[in-house]
Design an enzyme around this catalytic site. Sequence first.
Site, short mmCIF file in Angstrom:
data_model
loop_
_atom_site.label_atom_id
_atom_site.label_comp_id
_atom_site.label_asym_id
_atom_site.label_seq_id
_atom_site.Cartn_x
_atom_site.Cartn_y
_atom_site.Cartn_z
CB THR A 92 -0.93 0.03 1.23
OG1 THR A 92 -1.47 1.35 1.39
CG2 THR A 92 -0.21 -0.34 2.51
CE1 TYR A 114 -3.59 -3.42 5.05
CE2 TYR A 114 -3.75 -1.03 5.06
CZ TYR A 114 -3.61 -2.22 4.38
OH TYR A 114 -3.49 -2.21 3.01
CG HIS A 115 -1.38 1.80 6.67
ND1 HIS A 115 -2.43 2.33 7.38
CD2 HIS A 115 -1.71 1.95 5.36
CE1 HIS A 115 -3.35 2.78 6.53
NE2 HIS A 115 -2.94 2.57 5.31
CB SER A 150 -3.14 1.84 10.91
OG SER A 150 -3.01 1.00 9.76
CE LYS A 176 -1.52 -4.85 2.55
NZ LYS A 176 -1.76 -5.83 1.48
#
Lengths: 423, 423
Positions: free
Chosen positions: B152, B189-190, B187, B193
């Site tokens: 991302t 989530y980020h 976050s 990645k």
Amino acid sequence: MSGSKSGGLTVLVFGADGYIGWPMAMHLSKLGHKVVAVDNLARRRWDREGGTYSLLPLRSMGRRVARWQDVSGHPIEWRRADLRDFPAVDALFAEFRPQAVIHFAEQRSAPYSMVDREHATMTQVNNVVGTINVLFAIKDRVPDCHLIKLGTMGEYGTPNIDIEEGYIDIEHNGRRDRLPFPKVAGSFYHLSKVHDSNNIHFATRAWGVRATDLNQGVVYGFETEETSLHPDLHTRFDFDSIWGTALNRFCVQAAVGQPLTVYGKGGQTRGFLDIRDTMACVTLALENPAERGECRVFNQFTEQFSVLQLAELVAKVRHEHGLETTISHVPNPRVEAEEHYYNAKHQLLLDLGLKPHFLGDTLLESVIQMVEQHASRVDPVLLEQPSVSWKSGGNEVWDRYSNKEGASPASRKAVPAGSADLV
Amino acid sequence: MSGSKSGGLTVLVFGADGYIGWPMAMHLSKLGHKVVAVDNLARRRWDREGGTYSLLPLRSMGRRVARWQDVSGHPIEWRRADLRDFPAVDALFAEFRPQAVIHFAEQRSAPYSMVDREHATMTQVNNVVGTINVLFAIKDRVPDCHLIKLGTMGEYGTPNIDIEEGYIDIEHNGRRDRLPFPKVAGSFYHLSKVHDSNNIHFATRAWGVRATDLNQGVVYGFETEETSLHPDLHTRFDFDSIWGTALNRFCVQAAVGQPLTVYGKGGQTRGFLDIRDTMACVTLALENPAERGECRVFNQFTEQFSVLQLAELVAKVRHEHGLETTISHVPNPRVEAEEHYYNAKHQLLLDLGLKPHFLGDTLLESVIQMVEQHASRVDPVLLEQPSVSWKSGGNEVWDRYSNKEGASPASRKAVPAGSADLV
């Protein structure tokens, strides 16, 4: 922060059964801090799995803590807990409301993380989840608590530019920013520490956590002021290819009259420090805490050496005693540059007052002398070829000497007495 | 690589039940590739957990694949499997020996990762372990296989310098190196990645894996050439504050006559692309594979917008139809810069031949028109205040609408028909 330099902080030491964790717990206890020593004893289990052991016999945590109280008059509170078990972590924070946490509780061997897929994922899940759990406990229970986390210089890899302490000022296309120093880590273990660093940096920005990330070099030495008070207070001395460092292996090879085995060309250069300086560095970080929301990074080492330089230092010390030592180059099991530029900054801890012990003949002699005293405990098998390759994982040496889960007792290798003195 | 641009590659699509995964599976199938669609259906389970759903009704994977064969004449092999289950992953690689893997199979919501500790650790473990499992399966089963992994643009954060594609040339103290671009993810989530990117980069260096890491911007649109062939072939359209994007939320708010809710100042600028361009980008990566040992990074987006610009675009389109729309600024649940420099490079996919679809009135009108057709399915509760805060996690809105594990059936919220049409 209450407490200050005169002691009196409540400190959780996670990973207190480890090579550095145990001396650290005693050191802070002696300084008058209230120390809660926490460990899941995983390291002793991993020794049993791999057929490895500490050259210095280790006592159980219960016996260590009792002996420490005996010889020092200071108590250490000992709790067995696993950082992956959040209710246990949360209960510790609720009970002790620590002003600081010192977090060593990670799988810390690069070769162990490269044995196979299971060891790679276990290492990353163990280290990442444990650290996230600590961050949430701090946020929700004691937001003012200072997290002191052990990272590694290995997070940076070997870039062709000077390595700064955590951050670098970059000018690019006419604009500037100060950004995290780019990381190129060389094993699933080193990567787990990079993941931790990124997660901790986020928690400082999002939640205002105060954090110090100590990117530590390779630690050598087996004695601190506290470990030398009684044999029951010894810490680990690892010399095998999974848990030992190159310097420890060289000292043991020298003591038992084997050639010193350098991986590849030996130009691999790293930062090193004496275990007594680790005590001092962590104490300096503790007594000079990061600000709320600050993610402070210190490169924690005092000198740089190449692997070949270390072998030559050991050979020189032996030569001064009239003993000849050969150095042999063996195929490198790792994927790494064997000749490279390396210049890593390490000023911030000096600015806080660190007075380094440099690696000298006296230290090397004391290590070799200690090894000679325990030479009967050296299983030469552990000095054989490295048992883990970066490309193909655990090899036939690993298979031969590791004790698989569910292996019958008869097939388990015996290790010298005192090596598995568990609670 | 066998196969080439005329099709004929065997491709595993992991996460094939997702917003992009399903259209991607059909797109590659139509191009003549042999597609194996793999998913654990976690995304549908997370919808049930959070009381969220796709505005466009979704068919089961079984029904989708059957319909696709019906309307296109092309088969897609459908397998339910979880990437955390290594034996299942290994069996897929052994059976199909793919030339390429397209890996979308991750928890991909930043707010969902910030609900609480459990969601944070689940996100990181799910994403990191799944990706490590894929890397080991490639190394051990099909070392020539090309891994195409969805990352991302959010990995980079919002640095005050131009964002390059994965790597940056740094000159520092008179020396130079090309290093991974520093990441400041916002976050859990980020961050997951970022961890993946670091692990993949390592696997390319240590094992010679060929990898393309696609740092994708925010995808908009609900139609590709393939999804529009039949209603059973629709992909997801998320509009809630957990899974939906700001643009989708604005389109739904406009269609139901609510003010468009901008988080904070709205100066948050990001890269965007049309879902049809995602199809093209991934196909370009597939048909122009990375070299052995190469970790190629493409920034996959076509235009930059601020959140406020998007709201204004939607309001303008409505105004042209004589409908007035208000824009309201609500407190930002995230910790992020609301005004910042942003200039991210995105040249490499253009160099491979990408012909972008830019965000225009026609696309926005078609989205709003689709929403109007399904307006009866919009639960206005999902347009209320964001249910997750970066500082304090899931709030009372999350608690009210989420269906906790073990909640009694009577307390579970009903969702519109067709939303949970599971296999």
